[in-house]
Scaffold this active site. Structure first.
Site, PDB file in Angstrom:
ATOM      1  N   THR A 117      78.581  40.053 -11.473  1.00 21.62           N
ATOM      2  CA  THR A 117      77.779  39.519 -12.579  1.00 21.62           C
ATOM      3  C   THR A 117      76.284  39.550 -12.261  1.00 21.62           C
ATOM      4  O   THR A 117      75.461  39.795 -13.136  1.00 21.62           O
ATOM      5  CB  THR A 117      78.219  38.072 -12.888  1.00 21.62           C
ATOM      6  OG1 THR A 117      79.599  38.078 -13.236  1.00 21.62           O
ATOM      7  CG2 THR A 117      77.421  37.467 -14.018  1.00 21.62           C
ATOM      8  N   HIS A 134      65.647  30.900 -17.812  1.00 26.43           N
ATOM      9  CA  HIS A 134      65.702  30.115 -19.055  1.00 26.43           C
ATOM     10  C   HIS A 134      64.926  28.806 -18.933  1.00 26.43           C
ATOM     11  O   HIS A 134      64.924  28.166 -17.875  1.00 26.43           O
ATOM     12  CB  HIS A 134      67.162  29.813 -19.424  1.00 26.43           C
ATOM     13  CG  HIS A 134      67.940  31.036 -19.791  1.00 26.43           C
ATOM     14  ND1 HIS A 134      67.832  31.626 -21.033  1.00 26.43           N
ATOM     15  CD2 HIS A 134      68.823  31.780 -19.090  1.00 26.43           C
ATOM     16  CE1 HIS A 134      68.626  32.690 -21.075  1.00 26.43           C
ATOM     17  NE2 HIS A 134      69.232  32.810 -19.910  1.00 26.43           N
TER      18      HIS A 134
END
Length: 445
Positions: A44, A53
């Site tokens: 991933t 974020h």
């Protein structure tokens, strides 16, 4: 047997496993990181948005929310210490109509509750001042100045190299087949395709396989769904179309298709969000890439789709409860889950490292060793040098005068460094991720 006995075995050399390894390398422990692939950052962690974020998306009072904001605040210092590229470019969440404006208000309130600073709702006109290429349909935007972008490969590699310098062993090509209690070491017997290892503690940071590893030791079963996200990467000529990361109003399956500059100056659009049964199914699809191209146009107009230089897909480890699962498993003392680490896992990674290391510090009453090396120097980029410095470098090391990759202007010297440094590259992909050789317009053509 003593060579096979460890204090801690970490399963998974992605960004979470390596962040944990780096934090634990502060202490006088015998640690081994196992990974079934031939290098760090093969799952991933190598195929994601590279977004730091701000923290307004996760539900308040969740581990995701807490670690997102904490990781975001740590990123600047971590990038400086470990020498990986990071930029706080800010982000916008755009909505398409007045009805969706209430969702932006919700995100703003959620962000404030999570501790995100500087959030503002912008009118269309205000948003256009920041991003003139916003689509004609954009009605308003939520601005988050603390959002950022990072290179996920170099970040993961930086954690791993720093851990290795501080004594952590990495064992690749090693697939865990079973884990059993072992009273000889007051811990676990970890059975792999490369033989059996023994450890007092096991940390499960196995990404999309974390449920399978967890279920080897616990009666309370875990289920992780691989969620595939497809992306398009555009040439650097398109990299200045936007300067902020531009999200759409999030839906049930995630934050939707984004448009963002990358830390290296490209433009990236994506991802999709499709649950797939196969944990190795990272193939791109015509339907997925069409969705990326169509949906990105709702946020930004004039995306030069003919400048797409490559497409790729990654798998997110989506846990059924939509939450990070981090902590000791109740019916398997000494086994610590670091599971369900999907977005915002990359942002949260420095905080995840601290949290997991903190659990073991308390259990083992650990004290930091005196010779811990907190910093790491990345591969030298000759493009950052002055003309005089570069001439001097080439005189001393002629390999830095030989350009191997013309698109990215990568020298032979950088490639040699990538191979010979701690946990050096063992494949062309390993060289590519460490130096960007072959990542440019021609894609190694």
């Amino acid at each position: 047997m003593s060579d096979l006995k460890y204090d801690i075995i970490i399963i998974g050399a992605g960004v979470s496993g390596c962040a944990v390894a780096r934090e634990l390398s502060r202490y006088d422990l015998k640690i081994c990181v196992l990974d079934k692939e031939s290098d760090v950052c093969e799952g991933t962690s190598k195929a994601n948005s590279g977004i730091v974020h701000a923290g307004h998306d996760a539900k308040p009072d969740t581990l995701k929310a807490k670690l997102n904001v904490q990781g975001n605040l740590m990123m600047e210092e971590m990038a400086k210490k470990l020498d990986f590229p990071f930029k706080r470019n800010g982000s916008l969440v755009v909505c398409q109509n007045e009805e969706e404006l209430s969702k932006l208000e919700e995100l703003k309130e959620r962000g404030k509750e999570n501790g995100v600073e500087g959030l503002r709702i912008l009118t269309r006109e205000e948003a256009l001042e920041l991003e003139p290429a916003l689509a004609d349909s954009v009605y308003a935007a939520l601005y988050a100045p603390t959002g950022g972008i990072v290179c996920p490969f170099l970040m993961n590699i930086a954690y791993a190299e720093n851990a290795a310098i501080n004594g952590v062993k990495f064992q690749f090509g090693t697939r865990v087949q079973d884990i059993q209690r072992c009273h000889q070491v007051s811990g676990f017997e970890v059975i792999t395709n490369q033989g059996t290892l023994y450890s007092k503690y096991v940390i499960n940071a196995a990404g999309v396989y974390a449920d399978e590893i967890h279920n080897m030791v616990s009666e309370k079963k875990l289920h992780i769904t691989p969620r595939r996200g497809e992306y398009c990467l555009l040439d650097k000529n398109a990299g200045t179309l936007v300067s902020h990361t531009i999200f759409q109003v999030p839906g049930e399956m995630g934050k939707g298709v984004l448009v963002t500059p990358t830390i290296h100056g490209n433009l990236m659009i994506g991802p999709t969000a499709d649950d797939v049964p196969d944990k190795e199914d990272n193939a791109t699809t015509r339907a997925g890439l069409d969705k990326v191209l169509n949906d990105s146009a709702k946020s930004v107009k004039g995306i030069p789709t003919r400048q797409v230089i490559t497409s790729f897909a990654g798998l997110r480890a989506h846990e059924d409860g939509h939450e990070f699962l981090i902590g000791e498993v109740k019916d398997a003392r000494g086994f610590i889950d670091c599971a369900g680490i999907e977005s915002p896992g990359l942002t949260s990674s420095p905080a995840i490292g601290e949290l997991v290391a903190g659990i073991l510090k308390e259990k083992l009453h650990l004290e930091e060793k005196e010779n811990f090396i907190a910093t790491r120097k990345g591969i030298l980029d000759p493009n950052t040098l002055s003309k005089e410095e570069r001439v001097k470098l080439i005189k001393e090391k002629p390999a830095y005068g030989n350009i191997i990759c013309r698109c990215e202007m990568i020298t032979e010297g950088e490639i040699i460094d990538a191979i010979h440094r701690p946990l050096g590259a063992k494949s062309l992909d390993g060289v590519k991720r460490r130096t960007r050789a072959g990542m440019g317009r021609c894609q190694a053509g």
